[in-house]
Design an enzyme around this catalytic site. Structure first.
Site, PDB file in Angstrom:
ATOM      1  N   ARG A  25       0.867  -1.179   0.000  1.00  0.00           N
ATOM      2  CA  ARG A  25       0.000   0.000   0.000  1.00  0.00           C
ATOM      3  C   ARG A  25       0.901   1.225   0.000  1.00  0.00           C
ATOM      4  O   ARG A  25       2.090   1.149   0.314  1.00  0.00           O
ATOM      5  CB  ARG A  25      -0.876   0.028   1.255  1.00  0.00           C
ATOM      6  CG  ARG A  25      -1.968  -1.011   1.235  1.00  0.00           C
ATOM      7  CD  ARG A  25      -2.747  -1.016   2.537  1.00  0.00           C
ATOM      8  NE  ARG A  25      -3.594   0.158   2.718  1.00  0.00           N
ATOM      9  CZ  ARG A  25      -4.324   0.390   3.798  1.00  0.00           C
ATOM     10  NH1 ARG A  25      -4.300  -0.465   4.821  1.00  0.00           N
ATOM     11  NH2 ARG A  25      -5.078   1.467   3.901  1.00  0.00           N
ATOM     12  N   HIS A  26       0.353   2.362  -0.317  1.00  0.00           N
ATOM     13  CA  HIS A  26       1.046   3.636  -0.140  1.00  0.00           C
ATOM     14  C   HIS A  26       1.395   3.804   1.341  1.00  0.00           C
ATOM     15  O   HIS A  26       0.793   3.150   2.211  1.00  0.00           O
ATOM     16  CB  HIS A  26       0.129   4.780  -0.584  1.00  0.00           C
ATOM     17  CG  HIS A  26      -1.225   4.694   0.078  1.00  0.00           C
ATOM     18  ND1 HIS A  26      -1.450   5.170   1.353  1.00  0.00           N
ATOM     19  CD2 HIS A  26      -2.375   4.103  -0.331  1.00  0.00           C
ATOM     20  CE1 HIS A  26      -2.696   4.906   1.686  1.00  0.00           C
ATOM     21  NE2 HIS A  26      -3.286   4.258   0.693  1.00  0.00           N
ATOM     22  N   ASN A  32      -5.659   8.829   6.055  1.00  0.00           N
ATOM     23  CA  ASN A  32      -5.624   7.668   6.960  1.00  0.00           C
ATOM     24  C   ASN A  32      -5.598   8.147   8.414  1.00  0.00           C
ATOM     25  O   ASN A  32      -6.300   7.589   9.272  1.00  0.00           O
ATOM     26  CB  ASN A  32      -4.391   6.802   6.715  1.00  0.00           C
ATOM     27  CG  ASN A  32      -4.378   6.080   5.388  1.00  0.00           C
ATOM     28  OD1 ASN A  32      -3.317   5.882   4.786  1.00  0.00           O
ATOM     29  ND2 ASN A  32      -5.535   5.663   4.887  1.00  0.00           N
ATOM     30  N   ARG A  75      -0.606   9.683  -3.303  1.00  0.00           N
ATOM     31  CA  ARG A  75       0.036   8.959  -2.203  1.00  0.00           C
ATOM     32  C   ARG A  75       0.835   7.747  -2.682  1.00  0.00           C
ATOM     33  O   ARG A  75       1.817   7.373  -2.052  1.00  0.00           O
ATOM     34  CB  ARG A  75      -0.996   8.580  -1.126  1.00  0.00           C
ATOM     35  CG  ARG A  75      -2.183   7.755  -1.578  1.00  0.00           C
ATOM     36  CD  ARG A  75      -3.244   7.761  -0.483  1.00  0.00           C
ATOM     37  NE  ARG A  75      -4.419   6.942  -0.724  1.00  0.00           N
ATOM     38  CZ  ARG A  75      -5.481   7.305  -1.436  1.00  0.00           C
ATOM     39  NH1 ARG A  75      -5.501   8.507  -2.026  1.00  0.00           N
ATOM     40  NH2 ARG A  75      -6.535   6.513  -1.539  1.00  0.00           N
ATOM     41  N   GLU A  95      -7.526   3.244  -6.068  1.00  0.00           N
ATOM     42  CA  GLU A  95      -8.355   2.738  -4.961  1.00  0.00           C
ATOM     43  C   GLU A  95      -9.805   2.597  -5.424  1.00  0.00           C
ATOM     44  O   GLU A  95     -10.224   3.247  -6.391  1.00  0.00           O
ATOM     45  CB  GLU A  95      -8.258   3.704  -3.753  1.00  0.00           C
ATOM     46  CG  GLU A  95      -9.049   3.317  -2.511  1.00  0.00           C
ATOM     47  CD  GLU A  95      -8.745   1.913  -1.974  1.00  0.00           C
ATOM     48  OE1 GLU A  95      -8.937   0.917  -2.707  1.00  0.00           O
ATOM     49  OE2 GLU A  95      -8.365   1.823  -0.798  1.00  0.00           O
ATOM     50  N   HIS A 160      -3.459   0.224  -3.244  1.00  0.00           N
ATOM     51  CA  HIS A 160      -4.385   0.611  -2.178  1.00  0.00           C
ATOM     52  C   HIS A 160      -5.028  -0.622  -1.551  1.00  0.00           C
ATOM     53  O   HIS A 160      -5.045  -1.699  -2.138  1.00  0.00           O
ATOM     54  CB  HIS A 160      -5.468   1.518  -2.770  1.00  0.00           C
ATOM     55  CG  HIS A 160      -4.921   2.714  -3.468  1.00  0.00           C
ATOM     56  ND1 HIS A 160      -4.725   3.916  -2.849  1.00  0.00           N
ATOM     57  CD2 HIS A 160      -4.493   2.870  -4.754  1.00  0.00           C
ATOM     58  CE1 HIS A 160      -4.208   4.784  -3.719  1.00  0.00           C
ATOM     59  NE2 HIS A 160      -4.062   4.175  -4.880  1.00  0.00           N
TER      60      HIS A 160
HETATM   61  O1  G3H Z   1     -10.525   4.008   1.280  1.00  0.00           O
HETATM   62  C1  G3H Z   1     -10.968   2.876   1.075  1.00  0.00           C
HETATM   63  C2  G3H Z   1     -10.473   1.716   1.829  1.00  0.00           C
HETATM   64  O2  G3H Z   1      -9.169   1.371   1.538  1.00  0.00           O
HETATM   65  C3  G3H Z   1     -11.345   0.525   1.597  1.00  0.00           C
HETATM   66  O3  G3H Z   1     -11.654   0.064   2.832  1.00  0.00           O
HETATM   67  O4  G3H Z   1     -13.359  -1.351   1.714  1.00  0.00           O
HETATM   68  O5  G3H Z   1     -12.441  -1.929   3.964  1.00  0.00           O
HETATM   69  O6  G3H Z   1     -13.967   0.030   3.700  1.00  0.00           O
HETATM   70  P1  G3H Z   1     -12.919  -0.850   3.067  1.00  0.00           P
END
Ligand code: G3H
Length: 238
Positions: A25-26, A32, A75, A95, A160
């Site tokens: 990941r970044h 975050n 990022r 993402e 991501h």
């Molecule tokens: O910003 C999006 C997240 O990386 C995705 O997280 O699908 O677990 O809510 P999630």
């Protein structure tokens, strides 16, 4: 539930060619830190430290990566800045598009869009954000690029949380039902070695502090639940 490879790949992964794919990941982003999903924020200062550490790790490998692929988001490109390799930007590894909920915290979504939030918890794989994407949409957009990866030697992919869940599930022929809850922590390099013996996976945690962005499925996914129940598993953030 069928294995993901049939959904994501037309052909099984080529294991004749021995190669290593490094996934990351970044580094931790400003979003975050504040628990906001999506967006296009810059790295936090700890994310910048991770970028330096990742560069050192990759640049000193005995068998260097010839290419680093990032998404279009700042990022990931900031995270790649210290890696000495050809750089390529691909929209396929952006993402998941959280549409009208982009840049919101889980608590914001739970408070303002409680029905949408519960619907996602009930079926995270197929739930599509308003004007955005579902995990299955991400799987579909990745499919052509996954086939191209067959041709690559050692590479690094900086992407991501949601996208890497889809890529890993495909490469490991994992289960679609488990895909949306795979753990892909920040500041961790995932090394996949592909050979005729199969695909092996190692996690290398880089010792730079960061937030945990993993939100487990809550016990109560009813549409009628209250805000506290909806936010029961939201991870700590500033
Ligand atoms: O910003 C999006 C997240 O990386 C995705 O997280 O699908 O677990 O809510 P999630």
């Amino acid at each position: 539930m069928p294995p993901c490879s049939s959904e994501l790949l037309d052909n099984p992964i080529n294991r004749d060619k021995v190669r290593t794919i490094y996934l990351s990941r970044h580094g931790e982003s400003e979003n975050n830190l504040f628990g906001r999903i999506g967006g296009d924020a810059d790295l936090s200062s700890r994310g910048e430290q991770y970028a330096r550490a990742l560069g050192y790790y990759i640049n000193t490998l005995p068998q260097p990566c010839h290419k680093v692929i990032t998404s279009r988001l700042h990022r990931t490109q900031q995270t790649a800045q210290y890696v000495q390799a050809q750089k390529e930007i691909r929209h396929e590894i952006d993402e998941i598009n959280s549409g009208e909920h982009d840049n919101m915290t889980y608590e914001d979504i739970a408070a303002n869009f409680p029905v949408e939030f519960a619907l996602r918890d009930r079926d995270k794989l197929n739930y599509r954000y308003p004007k955005g994407e579902s995990y299955m949409d991400v799987v579909k957009r990745l499919k052509p690029m996954m086939a191209e990866l067959e041709l690559e030697d050692n590479i690094l992919i900086i992407s991501h949380q949601a996208t890497l869940r889809c890529m890993l599930t495909c490469l490991l022929e994992g289960n679609l039902a488990e895909l949306p809850y795979l753990k892909i922590p920040l500041h961790t390099i995932i090394k996949l070695t592909i050979s005729d013996a199969g695909v092996s996976m190692e996690y290398h945690r880089i010792p730079v502090e960061c937030v945990d962005t993993f939100r487990p499925k809550p016990e109560n996914c009813e549409i009628s639940r209250n805000l506290a129940a909806a936010c029961q598993t939201v991870p700590f953030h500033l």
